[in-house]
Design a protein around this motif. Sequence first.
Motif, PDB file in Angstrom:
ATOM      1  N   SER A 199      -7.126   5.071  -0.896  1.00 26.96           N
ATOM      2  CA  SER A 199      -6.806   3.749  -0.321  1.00 26.96           C
ATOM      3  C   SER A 199      -6.425   2.789  -1.425  1.00 26.96           C
ATOM      4  O   SER A 199      -7.190   2.619  -2.376  1.00 26.96           O
ATOM      5  CB  SER A 199      -8.019   3.166   0.403  1.00 26.96           C
ATOM      6  OG  SER A 199      -8.011   3.522   1.740  1.00 26.96           O
ATOM      7  N   VAL A 200      -5.264   2.183  -1.321  1.00 25.13           N
ATOM      8  CA  VAL A 200      -4.842   1.223  -2.345  1.00 25.13           C
ATOM      9  C   VAL A 200      -4.782  -0.195  -1.789  1.00 25.13           C
ATOM     10  O   VAL A 200      -4.702  -1.167  -2.535  1.00 25.13           O
ATOM     11  CB  VAL A 200      -3.461   1.592  -2.952  1.00 25.13           C
ATOM     12  CG1 VAL A 200      -3.535   2.955  -3.626  1.00 25.13           C
ATOM     13  CG2 VAL A 200      -2.335   1.544  -1.934  1.00 25.13           C
ATOM     14  N   GLN A 201      -4.829  -0.299  -0.473  1.00 20.59           N
ATOM     15  CA  GLN A 201      -4.621  -1.595   0.152  1.00 20.59           C
ATOM     16  C   GLN A 201      -5.389  -1.592   1.456  1.00 20.59           C
ATOM     17  O   GLN A 201      -5.489  -0.553   2.105  1.00 20.59           O
ATOM     18  CB  GLN A 201      -3.100  -1.747   0.382  1.00 20.59           C
ATOM     19  CG  GLN A 201      -2.592  -3.015   0.971  1.00 20.59           C
ATOM     20  CD  GLN A 201      -2.731  -3.057   2.480  1.00 20.59           C
ATOM     21  OE1 GLN A 201      -2.684  -2.042   3.162  1.00 20.59           O
ATOM     22  NE2 GLN A 201      -2.935  -4.244   2.992  1.00 20.59           N
ATOM     23  N   SER A 256      -7.855  -9.840   6.028  1.00 22.92           N
ATOM     24  CA  SER A 256      -6.536 -10.099   5.469  1.00 22.92           C
ATOM     25  C   SER A 256      -6.231  -9.114   4.340  1.00 22.92           C
ATOM     26  O   SER A 256      -7.116  -8.429   3.838  1.00 22.92           O
ATOM     27  CB  SER A 256      -6.418 -11.548   5.004  1.00 22.92           C
ATOM     28  OG  SER A 256      -7.436 -11.800   4.093  1.00 22.92           O
ATOM     29  N   GLU A 257      -4.939  -9.080   4.000  1.00 19.82           N
ATOM     30  CA  GLU A 257      -4.430  -8.088   3.053  1.00 19.82           C
ATOM     31  C   GLU A 257      -5.064  -8.191   1.676  1.00 19.82           C
ATOM     32  O   GLU A 257      -5.055  -9.256   1.056  1.00 19.82           O
ATOM     33  CB  GLU A 257      -2.937  -8.370   2.882  1.00 19.82           C
ATOM     34  CG  GLU A 257      -2.046  -7.271   3.338  1.00 19.82           C
ATOM     35  CD  GLU A 257      -0.609  -7.746   3.348  1.00 19.82           C
ATOM     36  OE1 GLU A 257      -0.026  -7.731   4.434  1.00 19.82           O
ATOM     37  OE2 GLU A 257      -0.098  -8.142   2.281  1.00 19.82           O
ATOM     38  N   ALA A 269       2.927  -3.187   1.287  1.00 23.59           N
ATOM     39  CA  ALA A 269       2.706  -4.580   0.878  1.00 23.59           C
ATOM     40  C   ALA A 269       1.844  -4.612  -0.377  1.00 23.59           C
ATOM     41  O   ALA A 269       1.565  -5.681  -0.928  1.00 23.59           O
ATOM     42  CB  ALA A 269       2.009  -5.351   1.999  1.00 23.59           C
ATOM     43  N   TRP A 270       1.401  -3.430  -0.849  1.00 21.54           N
ATOM     44  CA  TRP A 270       0.564  -3.393  -2.051  1.00 21.54           C
ATOM     45  C   TRP A 270       1.297  -4.073  -3.214  1.00 21.54           C
ATOM     46  O   TRP A 270       2.492  -3.895  -3.411  1.00 21.54           O
ATOM     47  CB  TRP A 270       0.231  -1.942  -2.455  1.00 21.54           C
ATOM     48  CG  TRP A 270      -0.612  -1.937  -3.706  1.00 21.54           C
ATOM     49  CD1 TRP A 270      -1.958  -1.976  -3.783  1.00 21.54           C
ATOM     50  CD2 TRP A 270      -0.137  -1.950  -5.073  1.00 21.54           C
ATOM     51  NE1 TRP A 270      -2.368  -2.016  -5.093  1.00 21.54           N
ATOM     52  CE2 TRP A 270      -1.272  -2.005  -5.901  1.00 21.54           C
ATOM     53  CE3 TRP A 270       1.123  -1.938  -5.668  1.00 21.54           C
ATOM     54  CZ2 TRP A 270      -1.189  -2.039  -7.302  1.00 21.54           C
ATOM     55  CZ3 TRP A 270       1.219  -1.985  -7.051  1.00 21.54           C
ATOM     56  CH2 TRP A 270       0.076  -2.025  -7.852  1.00 21.54           C
ATOM     57  N   HIS A 271       0.570  -4.845  -3.999  1.00 15.57           N
ATOM     58  CA  HIS A 271       1.132  -5.422  -5.221  1.00 15.57           C
ATOM     59  C   HIS A 271      -0.013  -5.720  -6.171  1.00 15.57           C
ATOM     60  O   HIS A 271      -1.165  -5.875  -5.752  1.00 15.57           O
ATOM     61  CB  HIS A 271       1.933  -6.697  -4.922  1.00 15.57           C
ATOM     62  CG  HIS A 271       1.097  -7.760  -4.282  1.00 15.57           C
ATOM     63  ND1 HIS A 271       0.510  -8.769  -4.989  1.00 15.57           N
ATOM     64  CD2 HIS A 271       0.702  -7.918  -2.999  1.00 15.57           C
ATOM     65  CE1 HIS A 271      -0.198  -9.518  -4.164  1.00 15.57           C
ATOM     66  NE2 HIS A 271      -0.110  -9.024  -2.958  1.00 15.57           N
ATOM     67  N   GLY A 272       0.307  -5.741  -7.446  1.00 14.91           N
ATOM     68  CA  GLY A 272      -0.747  -6.014  -8.414  1.00 14.91           C
ATOM     69  C   GLY A 272      -0.157  -6.169  -9.800  1.00 14.91           C
ATOM     70  O   GLY A 272       1.007  -5.850 -10.029  1.00 14.91           O
ATOM     71  N   GLY A 320       5.040  -3.580  -7.691  1.00 13.87           N
ATOM     72  CA  GLY A 320       5.017  -3.249  -6.264  1.00 13.87           C
ATOM     73  C   GLY A 320       4.662  -1.767  -6.147  1.00 13.87           C
ATOM     74  O   GLY A 320       4.441  -1.077  -7.152  1.00 13.87           O
ATOM     75  N   LEU A 321       4.653  -1.280  -4.928  1.00 18.62           N
ATOM     76  CA  LEU A 321       4.230   0.112  -4.713  1.00 18.62           C
ATOM     77  C   LEU A 321       5.122   1.116  -5.457  1.00 18.62           C
ATOM     78  O   LEU A 321       4.639   2.124  -5.967  1.00 18.62           O
ATOM     79  CB  LEU A 321       4.225   0.424  -3.204  1.00 18.62           C
ATOM     80  CG  LEU A 321       3.552   1.733  -2.844  1.00 18.62           C
ATOM     81  CD1 LEU A 321       2.049   1.682  -3.080  1.00 18.62           C
ATOM     82  CD2 LEU A 321       3.819   2.104  -1.381  1.00 18.62           C
TER      83      LEU A 321
END
Length: 455
Positions: free
Chosen positions: A168-170, A188-189, A221-224, A233-234
């Motif tokens: 799980s990343v998000q 929320s995300e 929608a993953w970001h970091g 982004g992913l």
Amino acid sequence: MIETGAQPQGGKKVFVKTYGCQMNVYDSQRMTDALAADGYSATERMEEADLVLLNTCHIREKAAEKVYSELGRIREVKREREQAGGEMMIGIAGCVAQAEGREIIRRAPVVDLVIGPQTYHRLPQALRKVRAGEKVVETDYAVEDKFEHLPQPRRAEIARRGVTAFLSVQEGCDKFCTFCVVPYTRGSEVSRPVAQIVAEAERLAAAGVREITLLGQNVNAWHGEGPDGAEWGLGRLLFRLAEIPGVARLRYTTSHPRDMDDQLIAAHRDLAALMPYLHLPVQSGSDRILKAMNRRHKAADYFALIERIRSARPDIAMSGDFIVGFPGETDADFEATLDLVRAVRYAQAFSFKYSPRPGTPGAEMKGHLPEAVKDERLQRLQALLAEHQHDFTQSRAGMRFDVLIEKPGRRPGQKAGRSPWLQPVIVDETAGEIGDIVPVRIARVENSTLFGETA
Ligand code: SAM
Ligand code: SF4
């Protein structure tokens, strides 16, 4: 519904029953890991469990009712166990736990613990309170990062789970589609930090995992922040994970069309480890219904997106989700969905009758459709999707591609693996060891299974 368990190793035992999506499968594994640190080993036999956990799903109707009826059965098993001098604690986890909270204990006093998806790292403490005689409800959104506090699985446990793994990343969702409970049950995300994801992937790879599927309610929608200080982004994350020795295949699910950015499409073009398979739900082919669903895109945007993805990766197989019978859906709206399906030709898809979820805007809308209409539409849609899926499977006959060998086959002398498009492939047991990726030629196709010969 999936039952997770390890070989019992003595001591306390936990039986976990998982409902719903892959994120729940991942969560069940992480809860099992948290409990392993507390002396529990997993069992596949409820009768010998000191703790029974139901990891529930709330996405469609009757989820809560299913849980209450399962609890009726568990109550009997608990009674027998207690008569034999044993003990059994009962916990409800997952999205039904989050949505129903204390109501579960009110309706089913046999339940000792209700724990929401954001608080699994508190499971051992919660069980200590239960042992001290308390009924515990843990559904507050935890301020601390749950992933920081959840213990990692042991190497042997990762290996036991096989050569493919979820990560799980998000979690959570900010999209608020009007039919969906996820933003309410999962919050929320939130994206996990790059370093945490890389460390978990390295651990999986070191224990023999060859294929990792990144998970998120809205995974793209993953970001970091990357180690270079830039916002990743992913797509960028996938490139990083592909550098880990041993990681041969990457997948991700589930994506929203609005979050498919250029970087991610480029990853499909340039990253050999990223498998040519994309689950990209559209839900409906009618712009009117897409608007009412708050999907924030039109059918034409979706077509244009698929065209860009297919020109980046021509052999990509598309998968999708559909809802029929959303409030106000006319025959013409439904025909637009069938037209979209005919144009895209999905290799695989999930389709559902609209199910009003309490607390979502859709449930309050006018124009709810009779069950008979929803049934008829679902049947027509599923027949069309099945036709395309069959054609896609048949089209693999005679093709050559790599297969990841995952486990022994059901019949002696066979091993079972997967194609790049997630299809089951049966090969001779001499084709390779579990975890090997072997070139195969598809000799024949039976139902949805491919039979390969080593090329
Ligand atoms: N995040 C993903 C997306 O944007 O499409 C999907 C998440 S949801 C867990 C999985 C699927 O369940 C959805 O794509 C939708 O087709 C279906 N679903 C969600 N709510 C539903 C409802 N109220 N009735 C019927 N199907 C529903
Ligand atoms: Fe639910 Fe997916 Fe819509 Fe989020 S994007 S609200 S998870 S269907």
